[in-house]
Scaffold this active site. Structure first.
Site, mmCIF file in Angstrom:
data_model
loop_
_atom_site.group_PDB
_atom_site.id
_atom_site.type_symbol
_atom_site.label_atom_id
_atom_site.label_comp_id
_atom_site.label_asym_id
_atom_site.label_seq_id
_atom_site.Cartn_x
_atom_site.Cartn_y
_atom_site.Cartn_z
ATOM 1 N N TYR A 123 45.572 43.651 9.870
ATOM 2 C CA TYR A 123 44.848 44.068 8.665
ATOM 3 C C TYR A 123 45.817 44.131 7.490
ATOM 4 O O TYR A 123 46.902 44.713 7.595
ATOM 5 C CB TYR A 123 44.223 45.455 8.885
ATOM 6 C CG TYR A 123 43.550 45.984 7.639
ATOM 7 C CD1 TYR A 123 42.202 45.745 7.393
ATOM 8 C CD2 TYR A 123 44.275 46.699 6.679
ATOM 9 C CE1 TYR A 123 41.589 46.193 6.229
ATOM 10 C CE2 TYR A 123 43.669 47.149 5.517
ATOM 11 C CZ TYR A 123 42.326 46.889 5.300
ATOM 12 O OH TYR A 123 41.726 47.333 4.158
ATOM 13 N N GLU A 131 41.384 42.091 0.377
ATOM 14 C CA GLU A 131 41.540 42.448 1.788
ATOM 15 C C GLU A 131 41.494 41.225 2.697
ATOM 16 O O GLU A 131 40.651 40.355 2.528
ATOM 17 C CB GLU A 131 40.405 43.411 2.174
ATOM 18 C CG GLU A 131 40.483 43.927 3.593
ATOM 19 C CD GLU A 131 39.272 44.776 3.950
ATOM 20 O OE1 GLU A 131 39.365 46.014 3.882
ATOM 21 O OE2 GLU A 131 38.220 44.203 4.285
#
Ligand code: GDP
Ligand code: MN
Length: 387
Positions: free
Chosen positions: A102, A190
């Site tokens: 992530y 993201e």
């Protein structure tokens, strides 16, 4: 403002961030063409909607061969994910994933700067990781005057990778993503997941970008990608009419003059056990057309069982509001009960005008709110009202 994964991936590619090869499709036939163009056996089919968790909802599927691709494309194109109908799918070359990570940049209010967030727990919902295992999320506050220099990018990359080759590759990606984040006035950039492939490559197989609405005027190309939801369209059209309007989920439609009074009205509804259907500040004018527009806006929401009007007359005259309201009700036929509290300038005259009508006239805010809550509990049949 949100954009789709395929649009974010185009931006990533323009900044030199490696992404998987993919083609956006609007039909099964498009998908078949894309499949031929990609010229690989295995592809991934992904719903393009402005919400996360598509994988969990069945909106991300691997397809092995054309028949399977057709099946998945048809199924996903008909889906509704968290209220978002799927009208586009992204068909991409399937990647052999070794590990998922992530990576994101967001605005951190506490440090008043951008923050780089990283985790080895990629592919999962980051909120869940933050909740159950916060120690697995690494954070780097970015000094805006320095940005992300090499040493910082590498230090960050070492939290995810153990070998220097991967660290070097990831560090460059973090720097490019920061450049994109800043230059596009994003509030979020993201990658979840950033993957290490079995071939040793590092690439983004998902991409999410959210932009600061207040900076969109500087980015006409990004602004052109805006696809407002029904709710956002409604709020925008209310704004165009001079109202402050926020849709909520309750059953009591509120029409109030003044933002503070509107907040207090919502609080009081909750105090008496009811639920406001919206926040609506109609501002300081008692112009009848405004009252009519506000009434239409409220009754357009099928959840509204009762309308509560709370007016404090200052410059606004209560008798003007009352006549505006009577005019509104001549134009709009509705069975929905209406409770009104009028106080301040010309309140007696205002109340007198409403005598003998089907409106419930109250003198105090407490009285009006209680009545509205009681009526909302009593009138399930008002649910299917029409304009
Ligand atoms: P999200 O659920 O909306 O975040 O959609 P993602 O694009 O992140 O996809 C969800 C998951 O699907 C990823 O975490 C991967 O595990 C898997 N996935 C996505 N693309 C590929 C691919 O090309 N190959 C493989 N094997 N899995 C993939
Ligand atoms: Mn994802």
């Amino acid at each position: 403002m949100k954009i789709h994964e395929y649009q974010a991936k185009e931006m990533f590619a323009a900044y030199g961030i490696p992404v998987d090869q993919s083609i956006i499709c609007r039909s099964v036939e498009d998908a078949v063409k894309a499949y031929e163009q990609l010229d690989v056996r295995k592809v991934i089919v992904k719903a393009q909607v402005h919400t996360g968790g598509r994988g969990k909802a069945g909106g991300v599927k691997l397809a092995n061969g054309e028949a399977e691709l057709r099946r998945h494309a048809a199924a996903i194109l008909g889906m509704d994910i968290k209220g978002f109908p799927v009208d586009r799918i992204l068909v991409g070359q399937a990647v052999h994933i070794d590990k998922e990570y992530y990576v994101s940049y967001a605005i951190d209010r506490r440090s008043k700067s951008a923050i780089l967030m990283l985790s080895r727990e990629g592919g999962m919902e980051i909120e869940e990781v933050a909740h159950t295992t916060p120690e697995k999320i690494h954070k780097f506050v970015i000094d805006p005057s320095i940005g992300v220099p090499d040493y910082l990018a590498r230090e960050a990359a070492f939290t995810l990778f153990d070998d220097i080759a991967s660290v070097r590759r990831a560090a460059v990606i973090f720097q490019k993503l920061y450049k994109l984040f800043v230059e596009s006035d994003a509030s979020l950039a993201e990658i979840n997941p950033l993957v290490l492939t079995q071939e040793g490559e590092i690439m983004a197989i998902d991409a999410k970008m959210t932009f600061d609405d207040n900076a969109l005027y500087r980015h006409p190309k990004i602004a052109a990608l805006n696809e407002p939801t029904e709710e956002e369209k409604k709020e925008q059209s209310a704004k165009d009419k001079g109202f402050s309007y926020v849709q909520l989920v309750g059953e009591i439609g509120c029409m109030v003059n003044g933002a503070g009074l509107a907040m207090a009205t919502m609080d009081m509804i909750r105090l008496y056990g009811g639920h406001p259907a919206n926040f609506l500040d109609i501002g300081g004018s008692s112009n009848p057309t405004k009252v009519i527009e506000a009434m239409k806006l409220l009754l357009d929401d099928k959840h509204v069982k009762v309308v509560l009007i709370n007016i404090f007359g200052g410059i606004t005259r209560c008798d003007d509001v009352a006549s505006g309201l009577l005019e509104a009700l001549r134009q709009i036929k509705t069975e929905v009960p209406i409770v009104i509290r009028l106080t301040g300038t010309n309140e007696k005259e205002g109340r007198a005008l409403l005598q003998g009508t089907r409106l419930h006239v109250a003198e105090t805010m407490g009285e009006a709110t209680q009545q509205a809550v009681t009526l909302s509990e009593q009138s399930p049949d008002a649910k299917n009202h029409t304009l």
